[in-house]
Scaffold this active site. Structure first.
Site, PDB file in Angstrom:
ATOM      1  N   THR A   1      30.424  34.421  53.209  1.00  0.00           N
ATOM      2  CA  THR A   1      31.390  34.374  52.115  1.00  0.00           C
ATOM      3  C   THR A   1      30.689  34.615  50.780  1.00  0.00           C
ATOM      4  O   THR A   1      29.508  34.991  50.744  1.00  0.00           O
ATOM      5  CB  THR A   1      32.199  33.042  52.158  1.00  0.00           C
ATOM      6  OG1 THR A   1      33.252  33.123  51.202  1.00  0.00           O
ATOM      7  CG2 THR A   1      31.350  31.814  51.875  1.00  0.00           C
TER       8      THR A   1
ATOM      9  N   LYS B   1      28.924  38.785  50.588  1.00  0.00           N
ATOM     10  CA  LYS B   1      29.636  39.695  51.494  1.00  0.00           C
ATOM     11  C   LYS B   1      29.123  41.143  51.447  1.00  0.00           C
ATOM     12  O   LYS B   1      29.223  41.858  52.436  1.00  0.00           O
ATOM     13  CB  LYS B   1      31.143  39.675  51.203  1.00  0.00           C
ATOM     14  CG  LYS B   1      31.836  38.411  51.701  1.00  0.00           C
ATOM     15  CD  LYS B   1      33.338  38.540  51.567  1.00  0.00           C
ATOM     16  CE  LYS B   1      34.031  37.312  52.106  1.00  0.00           C
ATOM     17  NZ  LYS B   1      35.482  37.471  52.184  1.00  0.00           N
TER      18      LYS B   1
ATOM     19  N   GLY C   1      46.105  44.740  41.507  1.00  0.00           N
ATOM     20  CA  GLY C   1      44.674  44.469  41.429  1.00  0.00           C
ATOM     21  C   GLY C   1      43.847  45.658  41.864  1.00  0.00           C
ATOM     22  O   GLY C   1      44.337  46.528  42.611  1.00  0.00           O
ATOM     23  N   ALA C   2      42.608  45.685  41.381  1.00  0.00           N
ATOM     24  CA  ALA C   2      41.702  46.770  41.764  1.00  0.00           C
ATOM     25  C   ALA C   2      40.272  46.249  41.898  1.00  0.00           C
ATOM     26  O   ALA C   2      39.312  46.984  41.691  1.00  0.00           O
ATOM     27  CB  ALA C   2      41.784  47.913  40.751  1.00  0.00           C
ATOM     28  N   GLY C   3      40.141  44.968  42.243  1.00  0.00           N
ATOM     29  CA  GLY C   3      38.824  44.379  42.482  1.00  0.00           C
ATOM     30  C   GLY C   3      38.448  44.554  43.948  1.00  0.00           C
ATOM     31  O   GLY C   3      39.055  45.353  44.667  1.00  0.00           O
TER      32      GLY C   3
ATOM     33  N   ALA D   1      38.875  42.608  46.553  1.00  0.00           N
ATOM     34  CA  ALA D   1      39.920  42.254  47.513  1.00  0.00           C
ATOM     35  C   ALA D   1      40.965  43.370  47.592  1.00  0.00           C
ATOM     36  O   ALA D   1      41.363  43.795  48.681  1.00  0.00           O
ATOM     37  CB  ALA D   1      40.570  40.936  47.117  1.00  0.00           C
TER      38      ALA D   1
ATOM     39  N   LEU E   1      47.535  36.928  48.267  1.00  0.00           N
ATOM     40  CA  LEU E   1      46.340  36.554  49.033  1.00  0.00           C
ATOM     41  C   LEU E   1      45.894  35.130  48.709  1.00  0.00           C
ATOM     42  O   LEU E   1      45.121  34.525  49.436  1.00  0.00           O
ATOM     43  CB  LEU E   1      45.181  37.534  48.765  1.00  0.00           C
ATOM     44  CG  LEU E   1      45.408  39.002  49.101  1.00  0.00           C
ATOM     45  CD1 LEU E   1      44.073  39.750  49.149  1.00  0.00           C
ATOM     46  CD2 LEU E   1      46.145  39.212  50.419  1.00  0.00           C
TER      47      LEU E   1
ATOM     48  N   TYR F   1      46.231  31.095  48.488  1.00  0.00           N
ATOM     49  CA  TYR F   1      46.977  30.037  49.193  1.00  0.00           C
ATOM     50  C   TYR F   1      46.883  28.690  48.477  1.00  0.00           C
ATOM     51  O   TYR F   1      47.408  27.687  48.943  1.00  0.00           O
ATOM     52  CB  TYR F   1      46.507  29.908  50.653  1.00  0.00           C
ATOM     53  CG  TYR F   1      45.054  29.563  50.811  1.00  0.00           C
ATOM     54  CD1 TYR F   1      44.613  28.246  50.769  1.00  0.00           C
ATOM     55  CD2 TYR F   1      44.108  30.568  50.991  1.00  0.00           C
ATOM     56  CE1 TYR F   1      43.279  27.943  50.896  1.00  0.00           C
ATOM     57  CE2 TYR F   1      42.768  30.275  51.126  1.00  0.00           C
ATOM     58  CZ  TYR F   1      42.363  28.943  51.077  1.00  0.00           C
ATOM     59  OH  TYR F   1      41.039  28.661  51.191  1.00  0.00           O
TER      60      TYR F   1
HETATM   61  P1  ATR Z   1      37.938  40.098  43.816  1.00  0.00           P
HETATM   62  O1  ATR Z   1      36.630  40.548  44.378  1.00  0.00           O
HETATM   63  O2  ATR Z   1      38.392  38.735  44.281  1.00  0.00           O
HETATM   64  O3  ATR Z   1      39.005  41.112  44.012  1.00  0.00           O
HETATM   65  P2  ATR Z   1      37.382  40.944  41.125  1.00  0.00           P
HETATM   66  O4  ATR Z   1      36.632  42.095  41.684  1.00  0.00           O
HETATM   67  O5  ATR Z   1      36.774  40.174  40.006  1.00  0.00           O
HETATM   68  O6  ATR Z   1      37.717  39.876  42.250  1.00  0.00           O
HETATM   69  O7  ATR Z   1      38.839  41.485  40.685  1.00  0.00           O
HETATM   70  C1  ATR Z   1      39.758  40.690  40.023  1.00  0.00           C
HETATM   71  C2  ATR Z   1      41.073  41.440  39.873  1.00  0.00           C
HETATM   72  O8  ATR Z   1      41.996  40.567  39.193  1.00  0.00           O
HETATM   73  C3  ATR Z   1      41.002  42.698  39.039  1.00  0.00           C
HETATM   74  O9  ATR Z   1      41.954  43.620  39.495  1.00  0.00           O
HETATM   75  C4  ATR Z   1      41.372  42.183  37.647  1.00  0.00           C
HETATM   76  O10 ATR Z   1      41.896  43.147  36.751  1.00  0.00           O
HETATM   77  P3  ATR Z   1      40.882  44.012  35.825  1.00  0.00           P
HETATM   78  O11 ATR Z   1      40.298  45.035  36.747  1.00  0.00           O
HETATM   79  O12 ATR Z   1      41.744  44.611  34.785  1.00  0.00           O
HETATM   80  O13 ATR Z   1      39.877  43.037  35.289  1.00  0.00           O
HETATM   81  C5  ATR Z   1      42.456  41.208  38.004  1.00  0.00           C
HETATM   82  N1  ATR Z   1      42.658  40.225  36.943  1.00  0.00           N
HETATM   83  C6  ATR Z   1      41.890  39.148  36.661  1.00  0.00           C
HETATM   84  N2  ATR Z   1      42.411  38.451  35.631  1.00  0.00           N
HETATM   85  C7  ATR Z   1      43.550  39.098  35.246  1.00  0.00           C
HETATM   86  C8  ATR Z   1      44.560  38.874  34.270  1.00  0.00           C
HETATM   87  N3  ATR Z   1      44.503  37.816  33.464  1.00  0.00           N
HETATM   88  N4  ATR Z   1      45.588  39.742  34.195  1.00  0.00           N
HETATM   89  C9  ATR Z   1      45.675  40.805  35.017  1.00  0.00           C
HETATM   90  N5  ATR Z   1      44.760  41.080  35.977  1.00  0.00           N
HETATM   91  C10 ATR Z   1      43.715  40.236  36.088  1.00  0.00           C
END
Ligand code: ATR
Length: 290
Positions: free
Chosen positions: A67, A71, A131-133, A135, A227, A229
């Protein structure tokens, strides 16, 4: 539980690990299957992942979950990679082989199996992915694998949505992923979409937060998955429901990623009846009373 000279050890490598629910899943499975196996958390600090994996192999550790924050960092420590894990670029399960560990990603198959139990379909669907992180990127990959019709990635930073779309479309040599800014949801047809919430927005303690707060967005959603919980029902889920949609959280994804890992380690198939029993235990552990 009786530990003896033949007990197999599995575990979780991460940092931190103390709030994990994985021991509940695996130790319960071992108990009801009458399998001589224990599952323990291993906190690995200071990026010592390479030593940890080598040490685990030398100690005959039967299988591992990986985790945060390892990862991706675990990948160079592996003998082999499953194709899906390689595409996703993240490994959460190590299976012991003759040469070393083989890396798998059971998070996305876990999400898929969780969705199946709720009669959610991906194949042929139009999907909104928030989202685009890391996950979200993995979910985009799952949607491609499972032949979604089209996937609209909506993200606060549109450049990141564009980068994920380009990369995932490139891997599958198709253009089914369409990147958009959050406000672009207004351009989507007034159709009923499947929405997958893959950001950390709304996670406890920030339970009032939601990526898109405009009511009009929720009129377009028929089914939704968050995603997250914790909380058990996010604000995103409540808004979907308030507009007549169906919503599920990420607890079953956690359950099935564990079940699939256990199945890989032990070459068995776990029944839905057993899965339901584990889910009850997980809810007890989280003090969720529905
Ligand atoms: P993970 O690996 O869990 O996906 P991450 O890579 O840090 O985490 O990605 C976090 C996601 O949440 C991103 O899509 C982020 O948007 P940005 O790419 O614009 O940063 C989104 N996110 C986090 N806080 C946010 C907020 N307050 N409003 C909108 N999107 C948010």
């Amino acid at each position: 539980m009786k530990i003896n000279g033949s007990t197999l050890t599995c575990g979780l490598i991460g940092n931190p690990v103390e709030h994990t629910l994985s021991p509940v899943i695996h130790n319960y499975l071992a108990e009801i299957e009458n399998r001589n196996l224990v599952y323990v958390p291993f906190q690995v600090e200071n990026n010592r992942i390479k030593e940890a994996v080598e040490g685990a192999y030398a100690l005959n550790i039967h299988g591992l979950n990986i985790t945060v924050p390892y990862k991706s960092a675990v990948i160079p420590c592996l003998a082999e990679m499953d194709r899906l894990a390689e595409n996703i670029g993240a490994v959460n399960t190590l299976v012991r082989t003759q040469k070393g560990y083989k890396g798998f990603n059971t998070d996305m198959p876990g999400l898929f199996r969780a969705m199946e139990t709720e009669n959610y379909t991906i194949k042929g669907e139009s999907i909104i992915l928030l989202g685009a992180g890391g996950a979200a990127r993995a979910v985009a990959m799952l949607c491609m694998e499972q032949e979604a019709k089209e996937i609209f990635i909506l993200n606060r930073s549109v450049e990141k949505a564009m980068a994920v779309a380009e990369e995932v479309n490139g891997i599958y040599k198709e253009n089914r992923i369409i990147p958009m800014a959050l406000s672009d949801y207004r351009k989507l047809l007034d159709r009923k979409y499947l929405a997958i919430q893959a950001t950390s927005v709304g996670l406890s303690p920030n339970v009032e937060d939601v990526v898109i707060s405009e009511e009009a967005f929720y009129d377009k959603i028929e089914t939704a998955v968050d995603l997250i919980y914790n909380p058990y029902e996010t604000r995103f889920m409540s808004m979907v429901k308030a507009h007549g949609g169906r919503a599920m959280n990420g607890l079953k994804m956690l359950l099935y990623q564990g079940i699939i890992a256990y199945e890989l380690w032990n070459d068995v198939k776990i029944s839905e009846k057993t899965a339901k029993e584990i889910l009850i235990r997980m809810k007890e552990e989280l003090k969720i009373h529905e």
